[in-house]
Scaffold this motif. Structure first.
Motif, PDB file in Angstrom:
ATOM      1  N   ALA A 252      33.079   0.209  10.763  1.00 41.15           N
ATOM      2  CA  ALA A 252      33.391  -1.120  10.250  1.00 41.15           C
ATOM      3  C   ALA A 252      34.898  -1.281  10.130  1.00 41.15           C
ATOM      4  O   ALA A 252      35.455  -2.344  10.441  1.00 41.15           O
ATOM      5  CB  ALA A 252      32.726  -1.328   8.894  1.00 41.15           C
ATOM      6  N   ARG A 253      35.571  -0.232   9.696  1.00 37.44           N
ATOM      7  CA  ARG A 253      37.027  -0.276   9.575  1.00 37.44           C
ATOM      8  C   ARG A 253      37.672  -0.555  10.940  1.00 37.44           C
ATOM      9  O   ARG A 253      38.580  -1.385  11.056  1.00 37.44           O
ATOM     10  CB  ARG A 253      37.535   1.050   9.009  1.00 37.44           C
ATOM     11  N   LYS A 254      37.194   0.132  11.970  1.00 35.77           N
ATOM     12  CA  LYS A 254      37.741  -0.087  13.309  1.00 35.77           C
ATOM     13  C   LYS A 254      37.506  -1.523  13.774  1.00 35.77           C
ATOM     14  O   LYS A 254      38.378  -2.159  14.369  1.00 35.77           O
ATOM     15  CB  LYS A 254      37.108   0.892  14.296  1.00 35.77           C
ATOM     16  N   ALA A 315      18.541  -7.098   7.809  1.00 40.15           N
ATOM     17  CA  ALA A 315      18.930  -8.143   6.871  1.00 40.15           C
ATOM     18  C   ALA A 315      19.283  -7.531   5.527  1.00 40.15           C
ATOM     19  O   ALA A 315      18.637  -6.590   5.059  1.00 40.15           O
ATOM     20  CB  ALA A 315      17.788  -9.134   6.706  1.00 40.15           C
ATOM     21  N   VAL A 316      20.342  -8.063   4.915  1.00 37.93           N
ATOM     22  CA  VAL A 316      20.733  -7.636   3.568  1.00 37.93           C
ATOM     23  C   VAL A 316      21.044  -8.873   2.736  1.00 37.93           C
ATOM     24  O   VAL A 316      21.248  -9.964   3.272  1.00 37.93           O
ATOM     25  CB  VAL A 316      21.960  -6.694   3.575  1.00 37.93           C
ATOM     26  N   SER A 317      21.081  -8.700   1.427  1.00 34.42           N
ATOM     27  CA  SER A 317      21.379  -9.803   0.532  1.00 34.42           C
ATOM     28  C   SER A 317      22.873 -10.075   0.500  1.00 34.42           C
ATOM     29  O   SER A 317      23.696  -9.156   0.544  1.00 34.42           O
ATOM     30  CB  SER A 317      20.885  -9.487  -0.875  1.00 34.42           C
ATOM     31  N   ALA A 318      23.219 -11.344   0.380  1.00 34.53           N
ATOM     32  CA  ALA A 318      24.630 -11.716   0.246  1.00 34.53           C
ATOM     33  C   ALA A 318      25.221 -11.184  -1.052  1.00 34.53           C
ATOM     34  O   ALA A 318      26.435 -11.150  -1.219  1.00 34.53           O
ATOM     35  CB  ALA A 318      24.767 -13.235   0.305  1.00 34.53           C
ATOM     36  N   LYS A 319      24.368 -10.777  -1.956  1.00 40.03           N
ATOM     37  CA  LYS A 319      24.830 -10.212  -3.222  1.00 40.03           C
ATOM     38  C   LYS A 319      25.355  -8.802  -3.037  1.00 40.03           C
ATOM     39  O   LYS A 319      26.125  -8.300  -3.868  1.00 40.03           O
ATOM     40  CB  LYS A 319      23.678 -10.206  -4.230  1.00 40.03           C
ATOM     41  N   ASN A 320      24.948  -8.145  -1.948  1.00 40.82           N
ATOM     42  CA  ASN A 320      25.289  -6.736  -1.736  1.00 40.82           C
ATOM     43  C   ASN A 320      26.056  -6.524  -0.435  1.00 40.82           C
ATOM     44  O   ASN A 320      25.777  -5.584   0.317  1.00 40.82           O
ATOM     45  CB  ASN A 320      24.012  -5.891  -1.731  1.00 40.82           C
ATOM     46  N   GLY A 324      32.136  -5.129   7.146  1.00 37.24           N
ATOM     47  CA  GLY A 324      31.508  -4.971   8.451  1.00 37.24           C
ATOM     48  C   GLY A 324      30.231  -5.764   8.620  1.00 37.24           C
ATOM     49  O   GLY A 324      29.727  -5.906   9.741  1.00 37.24           O
ATOM     50  N   ASP A 325      29.689  -6.313   7.543  1.00 34.65           N
ATOM     51  CA  ASP A 325      28.475  -7.122   7.650  1.00 34.65           C
ATOM     52  C   ASP A 325      28.774  -8.420   8.399  1.00 34.65           C
ATOM     53  O   ASP A 325      29.870  -8.988   8.275  1.00 34.65           O
ATOM     54  CB  ASP A 325      27.913  -7.458   6.266  1.00 34.65           C
ATOM     55  N   LEU A 326      27.795  -8.888   9.153  1.00 37.69           N
ATOM     56  CA  LEU A 326      27.901 -10.174   9.841  1.00 37.69           C
ATOM     57  C   LEU A 326      27.341 -11.256   8.937  1.00 37.69           C
ATOM     58  O   LEU A 326      26.229 -11.127   8.420  1.00 37.69           O
ATOM     59  CB  LEU A 326      27.134 -10.153  11.164  1.00 37.69           C
ATOM     60  N   ALA A 370      22.447 -16.229   6.379  1.00 36.74           N
ATOM     61  CA  ALA A 370      21.899 -14.910   6.660  1.00 36.74           C
ATOM     62  C   ALA A 370      23.017 -13.889   6.716  1.00 36.74           C
ATOM     63  O   ALA A 370      24.167 -14.238   6.972  1.00 36.74           O
ATOM     64  CB  ALA A 370      21.139 -14.921   8.000  1.00 36.74           C
ATOM     65  N   VAL A 371      22.663 -12.642   6.437  1.00 34.60           N
ATOM     66  CA  VAL A 371      23.610 -11.525   6.529  1.00 34.60           C
ATOM     67  C   VAL A 371      22.904 -10.390   7.260  1.00 34.60           C
ATOM     68  O   VAL A 371      21.746 -10.071   6.975  1.00 34.60           O
ATOM     69  CB  VAL A 371      24.050 -11.025   5.130  1.00 34.60           C
ATOM     70  N   ARG A 372      23.610  -9.804   8.215  1.00 38.40           N
ATOM     71  CA  ARG A 372      23.042  -8.659   8.956  1.00 38.40           C
ATOM     72  C   ARG A 372      23.995  -7.477   8.883  1.00 38.40           C
ATOM     73  O   ARG A 372      25.210  -7.626   9.070  1.00 38.40           O
ATOM     74  CB  ARG A 372      22.808  -9.034  10.427  1.00 38.40           C
ATOM     75  N   ARG A 373      23.434  -6.338   8.626  1.00 39.61           N
ATOM     76  CA  ARG A 373      24.211  -5.091   8.608  1.00 39.61           C
ATOM     77  C   ARG A 373      23.897  -4.344   9.888  1.00 39.61           C
ATOM     78  O   ARG A 373      22.758  -3.952  10.127  1.00 39.61           O
ATOM     79  CB  ARG A 373      23.848  -4.248   7.377  1.00 39.61           C
ATOM     80  N   VAL A 374      24.902  -4.138  10.724  1.00 44.05           N
ATOM     81  CA  VAL A 374      24.684  -3.583  12.050  1.00 44.05           C
ATOM     82  C   VAL A 374      24.991  -2.101  12.140  1.00 44.05           C
ATOM     83  O   VAL A 374      24.875  -1.495  13.203  1.00 44.05           O
ATOM     84  CB  VAL A 374      25.491  -4.359  13.102  1.00 44.05           C
TER      85      VAL A 374
END
Length: 375
Positions: A252-254, A315-320, A324-326, A370-374
């Motif tokens: 995610a940093r990159k 999928a993840v919550s916008a609260k968390n 790097g999350d989309l 929506a939020v996606r963690r890749v």
């Protein structure tokens, strides 16, 4: 505002016209020989044009690409691509894109000219003295295309006009009927180029199948940090005091670091984001290509569009949120129209829209669908 009329390689030229061709091509001046045009580009094979356009955009040499009416395809097709992409990004209907292509064919042969009649410049031979912009602006194909479209959209009833009538309403040429000869080629080019863009048809209905995780990923929650502590963030800049969080995933940093190097570069709908600082507008970023290329530099493969990226990862919550999350907005959760990359500290980096640069915005300004963690 002047243009060139004779079709390249498709009409018989008089001796007088042949003698003046070199001078006309250099100046893009619509001389009296324009009226000598005696034929049109008709019977264009759209399927063949599509094949040749795709071949060039896939990296083939211009010497290996042959399209009736285009003698410099390596230069002309990318300019046509920019005109179409700009039209799509501005929600200009297909007919408007065809009018723009026909106009640029007549005025400059789809070449970004440094000169023309009097102070005419660029793809559409727009004149600084007539209020089209500065010479530098007009020489930017995206800017020139935007200005043409904005002028066209102000023409009352343009969609009911013939292509040549609508073009003339914008250009006010001394040869108002000259644009008609390019209509068939412009139509074929528009169809061929639009087909190379993912999801170019904005009227396409959403699929019945929905990603239930994406539907509920935002959960009506908002993140703890909303980015407002950084104050106003000038477009294209990094807010003072921001640092990528130490606990960010290395990949995610990159991705975030690479995306930050694109700050200030102009948005281009359909742009590949492979050379955002370069001269080709199609090397610039749109929202989803910025995500794709940022993660590509972290050895993570993402698909090309927001419509497909919303199904990447989990999928993840916008609260968390994590760096790097989309983050997706506009449209619906199942079919969002915009995506940004969460940077941590309540900030998002995005390629927002036409005429705007890649920038960092506070997440407070986002309506999160929506939020996606890749990772």
């Amino acid at each position: 505002m002047k243009g060139i009329a004779a079709g390249i390689g498709v009409v018989v030229l008089s001796p007088l016209l042949l003698a003046g061709t070199a001078m006309m091509m250099a100046s893009s001046s619509e001389a009296s020989t324009t009226s000598a045009f005696s034929g049109c580009l008709t019977g264009i094979d759209t399927a063949a044009v599509t094949k040749e356009v795709t071949k060039l955009l896939d990296g083939a040499s211009g010497k290996d690409v042959h399209i009736q009416g285009l003698d410099l395809p390596a230069e002309q097709i990318p300019n046509a691509q920019t005109i179409v992409a700009t039209g799509i990004s501005l929600d200009v209907p297909k007919k408007g894109q065809i009018i723009a292509l026909a106009t640029a064919m007549q005025e400059s042969r789809l070449r970004n000219l440094n000169s023309g009649d009097r102070d005419s410049l660029g793809l559409f031979q727009q004149r600084p003295s007539q209020g089209w912009g500065t010479a530098q602006q007009i020489r930017d194909p995206v800017y020139a295309s935007e200005r043409f479209y904005k002028a066209l959209l102000k023409v009352d009833g343009w969609q009911q006009m013939k292509v040549t009538q609508a073009a003339q309403a914008v250009q006010k040429s001394g040869y108002p009927d000259a644009y008609a000869q390019w209509e068939d080629l412009a139509t074929a080019l528009q169809k061929a180029i639009a087909a190379t863009f993912p999801n170019a048809d904005k009227d396409e209905p959403a699929k019945d199948t929905k990603d239930k995780d994406a539907e509920s990923s935002s959960g009506g929650c908002t993140p703890d940090k909303d980015g407002t502590s950084f104050g106003r963030i000038p477009e294209g800049s990094v807010p003072k005091g921001y640092k990528i969080p130490k606990d960010a995933d290395p990949k995610a940093r990159k991705a975030i670091e690479w995306a930050m190097h694109q700050l200030g570069t102009l948005y281009q709908w359909g742009g590949s984001c492979t050379d955002s600082h370069g001269p080709d507008p199609m090397g610039r970023c749109d929202c989803s290509s910025l995500m794709q290329q940022a993660y590509a530099h972290a050895d993570v493969h993402l698909t090309r569009t927001t419509y497909t990226q919303v199904n990447e990862g989990k999928a993840v919550s916008a609260k968390n949120l994590k760096p790097g999350d989309l983050i997706f907005s506009r449209g619906t959760a199942a079919r969002p129209e915009h995506v940004g990359l969460y940077m941590g500290e309540g900030l998002v980096i995005e390629a927002p829209r036409t005429s705007k640069p890649v920038r960092i915005t506070p997440i407070r300004d986002w309506d999160i669908l929506a939020v996606r963690r890749v990772l």
